[in-house]
Design a protein around this motif. Structure first.
Motif, PDB file in Angstrom:
ATOM      1  N   LYS A  54       3.911 -16.741  -9.438  1.00  0.00           N
ATOM      2  CA  LYS A  54       3.438 -15.530 -10.110  1.00  0.00           C
ATOM      3  C   LYS A  54       1.749 -15.218  -9.786  1.00  0.00           C
ATOM      4  CE  LYS A  54       1.789 -16.739 -14.460  1.00  0.00           C
ATOM      5  NZ  LYS A  54       0.750 -17.706 -16.355  1.00  0.00           N
ATOM      6  N   LEU A  55       1.247 -15.581  -8.852  1.00  0.00           N
ATOM      7  CA  LEU A  55      -0.276 -14.668  -8.086  1.00  0.00           C
ATOM      8  C   LEU A  55       0.197 -14.248  -7.279  1.00  0.00           C
ATOM      9  CD1 LEU A  55      -2.509 -18.364  -7.601  1.00  0.00           C
ATOM     10  CD2 LEU A  55      -2.330 -16.142  -9.297  1.00  0.00           C
ATOM     11  N   ALA A  56       1.310 -14.312  -6.197  1.00  0.00           N
ATOM     12  CA  ALA A  56       1.784 -13.422  -5.593  1.00  0.00           C
ATOM     13  C   ALA A  56       2.803 -11.694  -6.100  1.00  0.00           C
ATOM     14  CB  ALA A  56       2.716 -13.780  -4.763  1.00  0.00           C
ATOM     15  N   LYS A  57       2.472 -11.930  -7.766  1.00  0.00           N
ATOM     16  CA  LYS A  57       3.331 -10.536  -7.887  1.00  0.00           C
ATOM     17  C   LYS A  57       2.920  -9.135  -7.789  1.00  0.00           C
ATOM     18  CE  LYS A  57       3.511 -10.728 -12.707  1.00  0.00           C
ATOM     19  NZ  LYS A  57       3.308 -10.492 -14.121  1.00  0.00           N
ATOM     20  N   GLY A  58       1.659  -8.850  -7.509  1.00  0.00           N
ATOM     21  CA  GLY A  58       0.306  -8.039  -7.388  1.00  0.00           C
ATOM     22  C   GLY A  58       0.711  -7.766  -5.731  1.00  0.00           C
ATOM     23  N   THR A  59       1.575  -8.745  -4.917  1.00  0.00           N
ATOM     24  CA  THR A  59       1.632  -8.378  -3.549  1.00  0.00           C
ATOM     25  C   THR A  59       2.763  -7.770  -2.972  1.00  0.00           C
ATOM     26  OG1 THR A  59       0.095 -10.261  -2.085  1.00  0.00           O
ATOM     27  CG2 THR A  59       1.710  -9.589  -1.231  1.00  0.00           C
ATOM     28  N   VAL A  60       3.848  -8.226  -4.092  1.00  0.00           N
ATOM     29  CA  VAL A  60       4.755  -8.040  -4.141  1.00  0.00           C
ATOM     30  C   VAL A  60       5.077  -6.281  -4.612  1.00  0.00           C
ATOM     31  CG1 VAL A  60       7.587  -8.388  -5.991  1.00  0.00           C
ATOM     32  CG2 VAL A  60       5.859 -10.624  -4.521  1.00  0.00           C
ATOM     33  N   GLU A  61       4.079  -6.005  -5.737  1.00  0.00           N
ATOM     34  CA  GLU A  61       4.546  -4.813  -6.296  1.00  0.00           C
ATOM     35  C   GLU A  61       3.410  -3.988  -5.009  1.00  0.00           C
ATOM     36  OE1 GLU A  61       5.938  -3.693  -8.785  1.00  0.00           O
ATOM     37  OE2 GLU A  61       6.293  -5.659  -8.858  1.00  0.00           O
ATOM     38  N   GLN A  62       3.203  -4.627  -3.860  1.00  0.00           N
ATOM     39  CA  GLN A  62       2.034  -3.414  -3.045  1.00  0.00           C
ATOM     40  C   GLN A  62       3.325  -3.663  -1.547  1.00  0.00           C
ATOM     41  OE1 GLN A  62      -0.802  -5.331  -1.698  1.00  0.00           O
ATOM     42  NE2 GLN A  62      -2.680  -4.901  -3.409  1.00  0.00           N
ATOM     43  N   LEU A  63       4.210  -3.851  -1.605  1.00  0.00           N
ATOM     44  CA  LEU A  63       5.665  -3.864  -0.767  1.00  0.00           C
ATOM     45  C   LEU A  63       6.533  -3.278  -1.213  1.00  0.00           C
ATOM     46  CD1 LEU A  63       5.376  -8.234   0.788  1.00  0.00           C
ATOM     47  CD2 LEU A  63       4.977  -6.178   1.904  1.00  0.00           C
ATOM     48  N   LYS A  64       6.941  -3.278  -2.312  1.00  0.00           N
ATOM     49  CA  LYS A  64       7.948  -2.579  -2.543  1.00  0.00           C
ATOM     50  C   LYS A  64       7.244  -1.207  -2.816  1.00  0.00           C
ATOM     51  CE  LYS A  64      10.219  -5.558  -6.867  1.00  0.00           C
ATOM     52  NZ  LYS A  64      10.107  -5.704  -7.828  1.00  0.00           N
ATOM     53  N   SER A  65       6.240  -1.042  -2.685  1.00  0.00           N
ATOM     54  CA  SER A  65       5.997   0.674  -2.574  1.00  0.00           C
ATOM     55  C   SER A  65       5.528   1.218  -1.467  1.00  0.00           C
ATOM     56  CB  SER A  65       3.819   0.491  -3.733  1.00  0.00           C
ATOM     57  OG  SER A  65       3.205  -0.097  -2.391  1.00  0.00           O
ATOM     58  N   GLN A  66       5.470  -0.201  -0.937  1.00  0.00           N
ATOM     59  CA  GLN A  66       5.386   0.557   0.619  1.00  0.00           C
ATOM     60  C   GLN A  66       6.212   0.804   1.653  1.00  0.00           C
ATOM     61  OE1 GLN A  66       3.064  -2.127   2.947  1.00  0.00           O
ATOM     62  NE2 GLN A  66       3.258  -1.214   5.073  1.00  0.00           N
ATOM     63  N   TYR A  67       7.405  -0.329   0.635  1.00  0.00           N
ATOM     64  CA  TYR A  67       9.113  -0.764   1.939  1.00  0.00           C
ATOM     65  C   TYR A  67      10.396  -0.632   0.639  1.00  0.00           C
ATOM     66  CZ  TYR A  67       6.141  -3.197   5.054  1.00  0.00           C
ATOM     67  OH  TYR A  67       5.214  -2.854   5.899  1.00  0.00           O
ATOM     68  N   GLY A  68       9.611  -0.478  -0.652  1.00  0.00           N
ATOM     69  CA  GLY A  68      10.954  -0.205  -1.489  1.00  0.00           C
ATOM     70  C   GLY A  68      11.958  -0.927  -1.342  1.00  0.00           C
ATOM     71  N   ASP A  69      12.674  -1.001  -2.605  1.00  0.00           N
ATOM     72  CA  ASP A  69      12.600  -2.181  -3.750  1.00  0.00           C
ATOM     73  C   ASP A  69      13.322  -3.563  -2.773  1.00  0.00           C
ATOM     74  OD1 ASP A  69      11.837  -1.435  -5.418  1.00  0.00           O
ATOM     75  OD2 ASP A  69      13.683  -0.387  -7.231  1.00  0.00           O
ATOM     76  N   SER A  70      13.881  -3.249  -1.259  1.00  0.00           N
ATOM     77  CA  SER A  70      15.274  -4.168  -0.548  1.00  0.00           C
ATOM     78  C   SER A  70      13.828  -3.846   0.219  1.00  0.00           C
ATOM     79  CB  SER A  70      15.886  -3.421   0.034  1.00  0.00           C
ATOM     80  OG  SER A  70      16.807  -2.369  -1.205  1.00  0.00           O
TER      81      SER A  70
END
Length: 333
Positions: A54-70
């Motif tokens: 839950k607290l890592a959601k922001g990091t996940v969104e940043q990674l998606k924007s940088q590396y894509g959904d995969s």
């Protein structure tokens, strides 16, 4: 079209077919993953995968924007997420320890402290956004509701109050301040000391030694820099301009080697995280040191902060050793 009965039968067949690996199949369900225990503190307080995710959601969104959904297929992205989750885990463990210690010591917040540290701080954060709705959306992205965020602000204030109790007896004598002054005089000059540097950056030690040999034989430093340096300064002959001696933007190893040089002296090869450097000191500019009494109060505050940090870290380490922390980090990912 299949009937509801046929669909139900197919599902039952599927369950029996995978009975041999049923545990791993169940674990892949979101609720099963979220309930995985990543750490236990004091034998009865747990931190779950769900809390961390839950607290890592922001990091996940940043990674998606940088590396894509995969992004999960990218090793660098996975490593970054794992590191962030480890930091979140450490924070949650320490928070539980702090709150227990605060409760044991009956440390709470007054109404005025709640207003200052929770309500007012929340309002300050909210002012950074155009609307309250936009702020709440941002909170959600980072895993918080408004109530949860305010709880975090309250917990932080309680923890800070506890820390103040831990370090309240730390003092700094005039002798300690004078000792610090004598060993850090370059930090207390009337203007910041500067050094005018140039450098040549190459990939290997062999290349750096070859560069140094060319310069020792009399070749012009700037000309060699333009020919072989891989740094962006090569077009200026490696010239970095005037740099303050305590400039933290530069690599510590690089600056330590540079500051040992005299005017017009060239260093031996120096290895840093960026590669191999050959450094030239063009000119040092040094200023008079301020009188001790004029900077004593500032120095005392600097030394006090350092001593308080040391006491805090030792106390936290002691508390952690008493907390019976049991980590199961394989459940992080």
């Amino acid at each position: 079209m299949k009937s509801a009965k046929q669909i139900a039968t197919a599902l039952l067949v599927g369950m029996f077919t995978f009975s041999a690996v049923g545990c791993s199949m169940v674990e892949k369900r979101p609720e099963a993953i979220n309930s995985k225990v990543v750490a236990t503190i004091y034998g009865n307080q747990t931190i779950t995968r769900g809390e961390i995710d839950k607290l890592a959601k922001g990091t996940v969104e940043q990674l998606k924007s940088q590396y894509g959904d995969s992004y999960e297929k990218n090793e660098e992205a996975v490593a970054a997420l794992k590191k962030q989750k480890e930091q979140i885990l450490t924070s949650l463990i320490d928070q539980k320890i702090f709150l227990k210690k605060a409760k044991d010591q009956k440390i709470t917040l007054t109404k005025d402290e709640i207003k200052t540290n929770v309500d007012d701080v929340y309002a300050q954060y909210q002012q950074e956004f155009k609307t309250e709705s936009e702020f709440k959306s941002q909170l959600s992205q980072y895993g918080y509701t408004v109530a949860e965020f305010k709880d975090q602000l309250k917990n932080r204030a309680i923890s800070n109050k506890l820390i103040q109790q831990v370090v309240k007896d730390v003092k700094v004598s005039d002798d300690e301040a004078k000792k610090y002054y004598d060993s850090h005089k370059n930090s207390y000059t009337q203007s910041p000391n500067t050094v005018h540097l140039a450098h040549i950056l190459v990939k290997t030690e062999k290349e750096a030694k070859a560069v140094k040999a060319r310069i020792d034989k009399g070749e012009d430093f700037a000309t060699v820099a333009k020919q072989v340096s891989t740094d962006g300064s090569k077009e200026k002959g490696g010239d970095l301009g005037d740099i303050q001696e305590n400039d933290s933007n530069y690599d510590k190893t690089f600056m330590a080697a540079a500051l040992k040089l005299n005017d017009n002296q060239v260093s031996a090869p120096v290895h840093t995280q960026f590669g191999w450097h050959v450094i030239k000191c063009i000119k040092k500019t040094e200023y008079p040191v301020k009188d001790f009494n004029s900077v004593k109060d500032d120095i005392k505050q600097t030394v006090l902060s350092t001593k308080q940090k040391s006491v805090y870290q030792k106390t936290l380490k002691k508390w952690e050793s008493q907390a019976n922390i049991d980590k199961n980090e394989k459940n992080l990912m």
